[in-house]
Motif scaffolding. Sequence first.
Motif, PDB file in Angstrom:
ATOM      1  N   LYS A   1     -16.942  -0.326 -44.897  1.00  0.00           N
ATOM      2  CA  LYS A   1     -15.908   0.130 -45.844  1.00  0.00           C
ATOM      3  C   LYS A   1     -15.346   1.479 -45.441  1.00  0.00           C
ATOM      4  CE  LYS A   1     -18.375  -0.531 -49.590  1.00  0.00           C
ATOM      5  NZ  LYS A   1     -18.824  -0.584 -51.008  1.00  0.00           N
ATOM      6  N   ASP A   2     -16.152   2.264 -44.738  1.00  0.00           N
ATOM      7  CA  ASP A   2     -15.699   3.571 -44.272  1.00  0.00           C
ATOM      8  C   ASP A   2     -15.122   3.515 -42.869  1.00  0.00           C
ATOM      9  OD1 ASP A   2     -16.371   4.868 -46.588  1.00  0.00           O
ATOM     10  OD2 ASP A   2     -18.384   5.443 -45.914  1.00  0.00           O
ATOM     11  N   GLY A   3     -14.813   2.311 -42.383  1.00  0.00           N
ATOM     12  CA  GLY A   3     -14.178   2.165 -41.086  1.00  0.00           C
ATOM     13  C   GLY A   3     -15.122   1.845 -39.952  1.00  0.00           C
TER      14      GLY A   3
ATOM     15  N   THR B   1     -17.014  -5.054 -28.711  1.00  0.00           N
ATOM     16  CA  THR B   1     -15.637  -4.901 -28.273  1.00  0.00           C
ATOM     17  C   THR B   1     -15.126  -3.562 -28.801  1.00  0.00           C
ATOM     18  OG1 THR B   1     -14.651  -5.906 -30.250  1.00  0.00           O
ATOM     19  CG2 THR B   1     -15.331  -7.401 -28.482  1.00  0.00           C
ATOM     20  N   ASP B   2     -13.845  -3.319 -28.655  1.00  0.00           N
ATOM     21  CA  ASP B   2     -13.283  -2.078 -29.174  1.00  0.00           C
ATOM     22  C   ASP B   2     -13.278  -2.042 -30.703  1.00  0.00           C
ATOM     23  OD1 ASP B   2     -12.826  -1.176 -26.636  1.00  0.00           O
ATOM     24  OD2 ASP B   2     -10.707  -1.772 -26.593  1.00  0.00           O
ATOM     25  N   THR B   3     -13.433  -3.217 -31.334  1.00  0.00           N
ATOM     26  CA  THR B   3     -13.303  -3.273 -32.795  1.00  0.00           C
ATOM     27  C   THR B   3     -14.533  -3.833 -33.502  1.00  0.00           C
ATOM     28  OG1 THR B   3     -12.255  -5.459 -32.657  1.00  0.00           O
ATOM     29  CG2 THR B   3     -10.796  -3.527 -32.669  1.00  0.00           C
TER      30      THR B   3
ATOM     31  N   THR C   1     -16.313  -2.221 -36.617  1.00  0.00           N
ATOM     32  CA  THR C   1     -17.077  -2.748 -37.740  1.00  0.00           C
ATOM     33  C   THR C   1     -18.282  -3.509 -37.189  1.00  0.00           C
ATOM     34  OG1 THR C   1     -15.683  -4.720 -37.801  1.00  0.00           O
ATOM     35  CG2 THR C   1     -15.096  -2.903 -39.265  1.00  0.00           C
ATOM     36  N   ILE C   2     -19.283  -3.681 -38.029  1.00  0.00           N
ATOM     37  CA  ILE C   2     -20.527  -4.315 -37.603  1.00  0.00           C
ATOM     38  C   ILE C   2     -20.636  -5.675 -38.273  1.00  0.00           C
ATOM     39  CG2 ILE C   2     -23.037  -4.114 -37.476  1.00  0.00           C
ATOM     40  CD1 ILE C   2     -22.625  -1.050 -37.835  1.00  0.00           C
TER      41      ILE C   2
END
Length: 430
Positions: free
Chosen positions: A89-91, A53-55, A97-98
Amino acid sequence: MKSTKFLATALAASLALMMAGCAGGAAADTGTGDGSSSAATDDGSGGKVQGITDTEVLIANSAATSGAYAPVGVPFIAGIQGYLDMVNKDGGVDGRTITFLHTDDEFDPAKGAAALTKFIEDDKVFAIVGHFGTPVVAATVDTLKESGIPSVYFATGIGQLYAEDATTDAEGANLFPVQPLYRTEGGIMAAYAAGKFGATKIGIIYTNDDAGSDLEKGAVSQITSMDGVDYVEEQVAAGAADVSAAVTSIKNADVDFVIIAAIQGTMPTIVKELAAQGVGKDAITSYVNVSSAMSDAVSADIQGKFDLYGPGWVDYSTDTAQASLADFQANVDSQYANNVYAQTGWIAASFFVEGLKRLEGKEVTWDSYKAAMEEAPIQNPFGGTIDYSNGQRKGTQQMSLSKVVPVSDANPVGWEPVEPLQSIDALLGK
């Protein structure tokens, strides 16, 4: 910190269990699908996509995290999760995120196959990362190819993963092996024989199992491509107690160098017989045999007669590897800070993430991901590079070299590094 030479040899030795796969206490699933990932769709140009998805990007694997292989599988999973935690953690990657789903398959092919079907059809994950163990991989590789799902890193070296020109998923274009594959390793062993040792007539003794046959195929293919180099070969049964006839044949052929294409159960028997018959030619064997148990089994027999060598696929001496090691130790569960199986999981996750990074700002589909993985060689955080371009699916393509020395307090592994990571072309001066 342990010496870089010892770490490199120790990793090669410890990975013998994963490669033999006869080849891993947390155990249960670390996640389940929550419905947030998109269902399988087509982007309009034939590029299938799901699990993104987008996130979020959703990935998965099954591995043995209980039973006899838990000492391998548990840290392997921890290494994957540690790398993903660092990235998240770095975005994440491109704002995503994975999320990593994992199931304990107990090293059981049927349970591994069931888990894979669930990941692809029910959870609809984007990719499989860190497919684990020879029996499970062998039982599911056709399913992976049929589905077309990107599959990055396999904890085995079986020949079904090898391809020189995979242009379709049916040929394995969606598979991205990282660990050494036996066929590739066989070719590298032959290149070491000719390029480092100047051999023009190579003797090959190989076992009649999958590992021996794949190593032999790789060695023969490489030898036949080299001008002025010939070979003779003999096959022995895997686990044979008597290999004297094969060794006598190789001895009578007056070879310059010997390739022992056999893994742990048979390699010491061959080496001891070579020594007993006074063959007196240096030899090389699979990196699966680069362990203290194997060096301890043969070092007394070969002392003063010949040297036995074995390849490896990591090198901690570079600045890149040292930086990666620091990142690894800062982000993985502290109990695995010096665990080599956790480092292989870290490697698996790093290769997957590199493909995603190459698609930042672009449409992400299975097809675009595969193209991104092929566009340039990918750096192993603890080793050389792997080139997937033009359908190459050969696993590690650069290997170092160690030789047997007596096991001691100073060298508990019993193997001494003698050559850095090198490709076949580098070994042959191309």
